[in-house]
Design a protein around this motif. Structure first.
Motif, short mmCIF file in Angstrom:
data_model
loop_
_atom_site.label_atom_id
_atom_site.label_comp_id
_atom_site.label_asym_id
_atom_site.label_seq_id
_atom_site.Cartn_x
_atom_site.Cartn_y
_atom_site.Cartn_z
N HIS A 188 0.83 -1.20 0.00
CA HIS A 188 0.00 0.00 0.00
C HIS A 188 0.86 1.25 0.00
O HIS A 188 2.03 1.20 0.37
CB HIS A 188 -0.92 0.02 1.23
N GLU A 189 0.26 2.34 -0.44
CA GLU A 189 0.85 3.66 -0.32
C GLU A 189 -0.03 4.49 0.60
O GLU A 189 -1.25 4.28 0.66
CB GLU A 189 0.95 4.36 -1.68
N VAL A 190 0.56 5.43 1.30
CA VAL A 190 -0.19 6.29 2.22
C VAL A 190 -0.08 7.74 1.75
O VAL A 190 1.03 8.24 1.53
CB VAL A 190 0.33 6.17 3.66
N THR A 191 -1.22 8.38 1.59
CA THR A 191 -1.26 9.81 1.27
C THR A 191 -1.97 10.53 2.41
O THR A 191 -3.05 10.11 2.83
CB THR A 191 -2.03 10.06 -0.04
N GLY A 218 1.17 2.75 -6.83
CA GLY A 218 1.20 3.19 -8.21
C GLY A 218 -0.16 3.39 -8.85
O GLY A 218 -0.25 3.81 -10.00
N ARG A 219 -1.23 3.10 -8.12
CA ARG A 219 -2.58 3.25 -8.66
C ARG A 219 -3.44 4.08 -7.71
O ARG A 219 -3.09 4.28 -6.55
CB ARG A 219 -3.22 1.87 -8.88
N ASP A 220 -4.58 4.54 -8.22
CA ASP A 220 -5.43 5.39 -7.38
C ASP A 220 -6.55 4.61 -6.70
O ASP A 220 -7.43 5.20 -6.09
CB ASP A 220 -5.99 6.55 -8.20
N ARG A 221 -6.53 3.28 -6.79
CA ARG A 221 -7.58 2.48 -6.17
C ARG A 221 -7.47 2.55 -4.65
O ARG A 221 -6.41 2.30 -4.09
CB ARG A 221 -7.53 1.02 -6.64
N HIS A 277 2.37 11.39 -8.00
CA HIS A 277 2.44 10.40 -9.06
C HIS A 277 2.55 11.03 -10.45
O HIS A 277 2.16 10.43 -11.45
CB HIS A 277 1.21 9.48 -9.00
N VAL A 278 3.06 12.23 -10.49
CA VAL A 278 3.30 12.87 -11.79
C VAL A 278 4.56 12.29 -12.40
O VAL A 278 5.60 12.17 -11.73
CB VAL A 278 3.43 14.41 -11.62
N ASP A 279 4.49 11.92 -13.66
CA ASP A 279 5.64 11.33 -14.36
C ASP A 279 6.70 12.42 -14.59
O ASP A 279 6.42 13.41 -15.28
CB ASP A 279 5.18 10.75 -15.69
#
Length: 295
Positions: A188-191, A218-221, A277-279
């Motif tokens: 998971h990622e934490v924002t 890496g995803r917005d789910r 997550h901007v490239d």
């Protein structure tokens, strides 16, 4: 109850919160627990975590004795509130005679039917939650299955069940917490977005708290969200809706939210995720493009 403790303290009462667990709200992440504990202490509540009540007495005034790693202490009081939870009363309805399993809750299947399809259960008696909104959710399935089960039955859907703890500030959560995800080994990622940056929070003088969202790397789910702050119980509904219908943070970010409102906190959290997550390759190309335009 914890909201009432702070209210009594603000009105001048001497209030002590005794908690056997190592911290308050032990089912939530540590940062949530720390925020609520700090708020209670700021209101004047004495918080004793990791402390067990061992006995009470009424000789020469009412008192309770508590113990922790630091020893024992006797605390005098005028009134005491004991939170022991609750359980459904299942005796006296003939369940035993019918052979319907009834321990702490009534045994039901996915359709909320007991061993007899014409006897259904919902709410606290069915479990596993003791939330009024969960009971209401179950009641729809129980009622429809009771009326039309001979034609079509519906499985109770428990995929997304939000909850709130009405402390001050409130705490609301849906899905996984950061602690649960780590314990279960779920990537998971934490924002996190701090409410101190929200204009409405500044206007209302309620800058305590944050919005924290867990997403698939890496995803917005959305895997889960927790909100600690004013109106958290209302704000969590947007994340519950998104999870229920498979909408990601980009959909929340792309939705117009009224300014200045508390719901902008959800969009701001989605924006924080997007910025992370901007490239960088796209940014580099855009810089070159605009340099070229400017000559």
């Amino acid at each position: 109850m914890r909201k009432a403790l702070g209210a009594h303290a603000r009105l001048g009462s001497s209030v002590t919160q005794i908690e056997r667990a190592p911290r308050l709200l032990s089912g939530e992440d540590p940062d949530v627990s720390e925020l609520v504990t700090a708020a209670l202490r700021a209101d004047g509540v004495r918080v004793l975590a990791g402390t067990a009540a061992t006995c009470c007495g009424a000789d020469a005034g009412k008192w309770i004795e508590v113990g922790s790693g630091d020893g024992t202490e006797r605390i005098a009081f005028d009134e005491i509130i004991v939170a022991v939870g609750r359980s459904a009363r299942l005796e006296g309805f003939g369940l035993e005679e019918l052979g319907i399993p009834a321990g702490r809750t009534i045994g039901t299947n996915d359709y909320l039917e007991t061993r007899f399809p014409n006897i259904l259960a919902a709410g606290d008696v069915a479990g596993p939650w003791q939330f009024t909104h969960a009971a209401s959710h179950q009641a729809w399935f129980a009622a429809v299955n009771a009326l039309f089960g001979g034609l079509k039955r519906f499985k109770a859907d428990y995929r997304v069940i939000p909850r709130a703890t009405f402390t001050s500030p409130e705490v609301a959560r849906v899905g996984l917490s950061e602690t649960e995800a780590a314990a279960e080994g779920i990537p998971h990622e934490v924002t996190r977005y701090d409410l101190a940056e929200l204009d409405r929070a500044v206007t209302d003088g309620a800058r305590q708290g944050f919005v924290k969202v867990l997403t698939v790397p890496g995803r917005d789910r959305i895997l889960g969200a927790v909100i600690a702050g004013e109106h958290a119980g209302e704000l969590i509904a947007e994340f519950a809706t998104a999870m229920k219908h498979g909408l990601g943070l980009n959909k929340i970010l792309g939705t117009v939210h009224i300014y200045p409102t508390w719901t902008e906190a959800n969009k701001a959290a989605a924006g924080a995720w997007r910025r992370g997550h901007v490239d960088p390759r796209i940014l580099a190309l855009l810089r070159r493009f605009h340099r070229w335009r400017l000559g």
